[in-house]
Design a protein around this motif. Structure first.
Motif, PDB file in Angstrom:
ATOM      1  N   UNK A 116       0.900  -1.213   0.069  1.00 50.81           N
ATOM      2  CA  UNK A 116       0.025  -0.177  -0.189  1.00 50.81           C
ATOM      3  C   UNK A 116       0.864   1.410   0.001  1.00 50.81           C
ATOM      4  N   UNK A 117       0.444   2.338  -0.304  1.00 48.84           N
ATOM      5  CA  UNK A 117       1.038   3.563  -0.707  1.00 48.84           C
ATOM      6  C   UNK A 117       0.423   4.722  -0.393  1.00 48.84           C
ATOM      7  N   UNK A 118       1.018   5.650   0.661  1.00 50.74           N
ATOM      8  CA  UNK A 118       0.284   6.969   0.874  1.00 50.74           C
ATOM      9  C   UNK A 118       1.219   7.782   0.419  1.00 50.74           C
ATOM     10  N   UNK A 119       0.946   8.898  -0.462  1.00 48.04           N
ATOM     11  CA  UNK A 119       1.828   9.897  -0.596  1.00 48.04           C
ATOM     12  C   UNK A 119       1.251  11.296  -0.284  1.00 48.04           C
ATOM     13  N   UNK A 120       2.165  11.828   0.643  1.00 44.48           N
ATOM     14  CA  UNK A 120       1.916  13.186   1.373  1.00 44.48           C
ATOM     15  C   UNK A 120       2.619  14.202   0.337  1.00 44.48           C
ATOM     16  N   UNK A 121       2.001  15.302   0.635  1.00 44.64           N
ATOM     17  CA  UNK A 121       2.421  16.516  -0.398  1.00 44.64           C
ATOM     18  C   UNK A 121       3.636  17.012  -0.365  1.00 44.64           C
ATOM     19  N   UNK A 122       4.392  16.859   0.812  1.00 45.25           N
ATOM     20  CA  UNK A 122       5.703  17.432   0.911  1.00 45.25           C
ATOM     21  C   UNK A 122       6.408  16.903   1.998  1.00 45.25           C
ATOM     22  N   UNK A 123       7.575  17.171   2.261  1.00 49.63           N
ATOM     23  CA  UNK A 123       8.361  16.514   3.512  1.00 49.63           C
ATOM     24  C   UNK A 123       8.258  16.980   4.986  1.00 49.63           C
ATOM     25  N   UNK A 124       7.375  16.224   5.556  1.00 49.34           N
ATOM     26  CA  UNK A 124       6.801  16.800   6.735  1.00 49.34           C
ATOM     27  C   UNK A 124       7.475  16.105   8.017  1.00 49.34           C
ATOM     28  N   UNK A 125       8.409  15.400   7.833  1.00 48.15           N
ATOM     29  CA  UNK A 125       9.086  14.664   8.892  1.00 48.15           C
ATOM     30  C   UNK A 125       8.935  13.150   9.379  1.00 48.15           C
ATOM     31  N   UNK A 126       9.566  12.480  10.036  1.00 50.84           N
ATOM     32  CA  UNK A 126       9.605  11.101  10.155  1.00 50.84           C
ATOM     33  C   UNK A 126       8.221  10.816  11.148  1.00 50.84           C
ATOM     34  N   UNK A 127       8.449  11.422  11.977  1.00 51.97           N
ATOM     35  CA  UNK A 127       7.397  11.255  13.108  1.00 51.97           C
ATOM     36  C   UNK A 127       5.888  11.410  12.676  1.00 51.97           C
ATOM     37  N   UNK A 128       5.660  12.537  11.736  1.00 53.38           N
ATOM     38  CA  UNK A 128       4.529  12.618  11.439  1.00 53.38           C
ATOM     39  C   UNK A 128       4.118  11.425  10.218  1.00 53.38           C
ATOM     40  N   UNK A 129       4.953  11.024   9.623  1.00 47.67           N
ATOM     41  CA  UNK A 129       4.822  10.010   8.520  1.00 47.67           C
ATOM     42  C   UNK A 129       4.354   8.613   9.404  1.00 47.67           C
ATOM     43  N   UNK A 130       5.170   8.362  10.429  1.00 49.76           N
ATOM     44  CA  UNK A 130       4.710   7.279  11.129  1.00 49.76           C
ATOM     45  C   UNK A 130       3.322   7.580  11.859  1.00 49.76           C
ATOM     46  N   UNK A 131       2.909   8.591  12.579  1.00 52.79           N
ATOM     47  CA  UNK A 131       1.791   8.847  12.971  1.00 52.79           C
ATOM     48  C   UNK A 131       0.504   8.679  11.813  1.00 52.79           C
ATOM     49  N   UNK A 132       0.815   9.212  10.639  1.00 51.12           N
ATOM     50  CA  UNK A 132      -0.113   8.774   9.474  1.00 51.12           C
ATOM     51  C   UNK A 132      -0.062   7.407   9.297  1.00 51.12           C
ATOM     52  N   UNK A 133       0.813   6.877   9.131  1.00 50.64           N
ATOM     53  CA  UNK A 133       1.010   5.300   8.925  1.00 50.64           C
ATOM     54  C   UNK A 133       0.068   4.797  10.060  1.00 50.64           C
ATOM     55  N   UNK A 134       0.355   4.830  11.336  1.00 52.74           N
ATOM     56  CA  UNK A 134      -0.182   4.336  12.672  1.00 52.74           C
ATOM     57  C   UNK A 134      -1.780   4.390  12.418  1.00 52.74           C
ATOM     58  N   UNK A 135      -2.267   5.497  11.919  1.00 55.99           N
ATOM     59  CA  UNK A 135      -3.775   5.885  11.999  1.00 55.99           C
ATOM     60  C   UNK A 135      -4.480   5.146  10.920  1.00 55.99           C
TER      61      UNK A 135
END
Length: 242
Positions: A60-79
């Protein structure tokens, strides 16, 4: 759908992403993979999208619009993962510094061993780091000692980014309250679990520095970790760290 998902955050990992995905899918234990890409200029997401045709309903793939940091990427993935009812949710780097084969040991430590959080630890049995310069080892190992002194956690590798969380841990933590994005994010997540008395177990692993691509470590990430730990501890004293 499998019972476990591996979250891999990416930013300019075109040199590693196909190999790491195939390595995970080659394991005896079946995992799904979620790649959270911060709109990598090197077209990492496009490569993942092509691989989805080969690994339907597993990649699966989730693409965010810009570089927002490792922590927020994981939070996105956790949710994302909690919405899809996975029981075991992993963090893992794309660059092979974490050996995909160790996913099985982390899984078994939670699934069979009774841990709520299992950590792929570089320091629980000596210093198991390969290809890092001495200065980087001292910085990382020193950070773990510093975190233990400030927080009272007995974790040897608090900044580790190779982790398995049971579903109930991420459900209990208020993910929207997580403030940090770099090394401090890894510390903050473990500290939250520690405060809630979840069982945290460290599994010894060998960490091998990336061969391809560039490290994302920066002075701002180091600064966040140093001062963020103190802030976390102070808030916890006043029962605000929940």
């Amino acid at each position: 759908m499998q019972d476990a998902v591996v979250i891999i955050p990416t930013y300019n990992e075109i040199e590693n992403i196909e190999a790491i995905i195939k390595a995970v899918f080659a394991l005896d234990k079946a995992y799904d993979i979620l790649v959270v890409d911060d709109n990598s200029p090197d077209k990492t997401a496009e490569k993942v999208s092509l691989l989805q045709q080969e690994y339907k309903n597993r990649l699966f793939l989730e693409v965010r619009q810009e570089k927002l940091g490792l922590g927020t990427a994981y939070i996105h993935g956790f949710k994302w993962s909690l919405e899809r009812h996975y029981d075991f949710i992993f963090e893992m780097d794309a660059d092979f510094s974490h050996n995909p084969k160790d996913l099985i040991r982390l899984y078994e430590t939670c699934q069979k061993g009774g841990a709520d959080v299992s950590i792929g630890s570089r320091y629980v049995k000596g210093v198991n780091v390969v290809n890092w310069p001495l200065g980087r080892i001292i910085l990382s190992y020193g950070a773990s000692i510093y975190v233990k002194l400030i927080t009272g956690m007995r974790i040897q590798d608090a900044t580790a980014g190779f982790v398995c969380y049971k579903r109930k841990v991420l459900e209990a933590i208020n993910l929207d309250s997580i403030k940090f994005i770099g090394y401090a994010f890894q510390i903050e997540m473990k500290f939250k679990a520690h405060l809630m008395h979840f069982k945290i177990v460290e599994v010894p692993v060998i960490f091998i520095d990336r061969i391809k691509g560039k490290s994302k470590l920066s002075s701002s990430i180091i600064s966040e970790a140093i001062f963020g730990v103190i802030t976390m501890k102070i808030k916890s004293i006043f029962n605000k760290e929940r």
